[in-house]
Design a protein around this motif. Structure first.
Motif: not given
Length: 194
Positions: A7-11, A131-136, A163-170
């Protein structure tokens, strides 16, 4: 078989990670958004229930759902969005569970489920959630380059997602995909135990 949720945000680069998992690890990949679209095609039970709930104005000239018209309705009213999710999500989860069982019979070692909203709808399917994270800033550059999004469109897309916090928590694992993809592959190799 290991079932891994991505999971992770767009982009954030989820698609590139999925392609890598498919190529390097032989993963069977299920993108829940694609599954949902399949289940909403004309003639399916989901399609019929959506049209009954939201009216013929959500059907395009081609007889399929007019996603833009449906989007205008559901994104303007949280109750209607919830109703749409109540129609679609159980069907998606049922289809993905069936696919997981089939792939297990085929001795697939890694099954990957991807969805931006996986922490909310479907986390019970997965052994681990990544969580696939990338800097905004990186996400904005990618969306501008790969999809031609304007700054305004990108801001709307980012604002519409958790938001990032929800992804990191889950999630149990965070893969930082802000740098080179070689670095991303290294992190995947360290975290993926199959």
């Amino acid at each position: 078989m290991k079932v891994l949720g991505i999971t992770g945000g767009v982009g954030s680069g989820k698609s590139k990670v999925l392609n890598y998992l498919r190529e390097a690890y032989g993963a069977s990949v299920c993108q829940m958004d694609e599954t949902a679209r399949e289940l909403q095609r004309r003639g399916t039970p989901c399609f019929e229930r959506i049209v009954r709930e939201f009216g013929r104005e959500v059907v395009g000239e081609d007889g399929e759902l007019d996603r833009a018209a449906l989007g205008k309705i559901v994104f303007a009213d949280a109750g209607k969005l919830e109703r749409l999710n109540e129609i679609v999500h159980p069907e998606v989860l049922l289809k993905v569970r069936r696919d997981i069982r089939e792939k297990a019979k085929e001795n697939v070692r890694l099954y990957v489920v991807e969805a931006a909203l996986l922490p909310v709808a479907g986390r019970e399917l997965c052994d681990e959630l990544w969580y696939i994270y990338a800097d905004e800033r990186v996400r904005r550059e990618r969306l501008s380059r790969s999809r031609g999004y304007t700054g305004e469109k990108t801001s709307q897309m980012i604002a519409s997602q958790p938001g990032e916090e929800m992804f990191r928590k889950a999630c149990t694992v965070v893969i930082d995909n802000s740098g080179t993809f070689e670095d991303t592959k290294r992190q995947i190799g360290e975290k993926l135990k199959i």
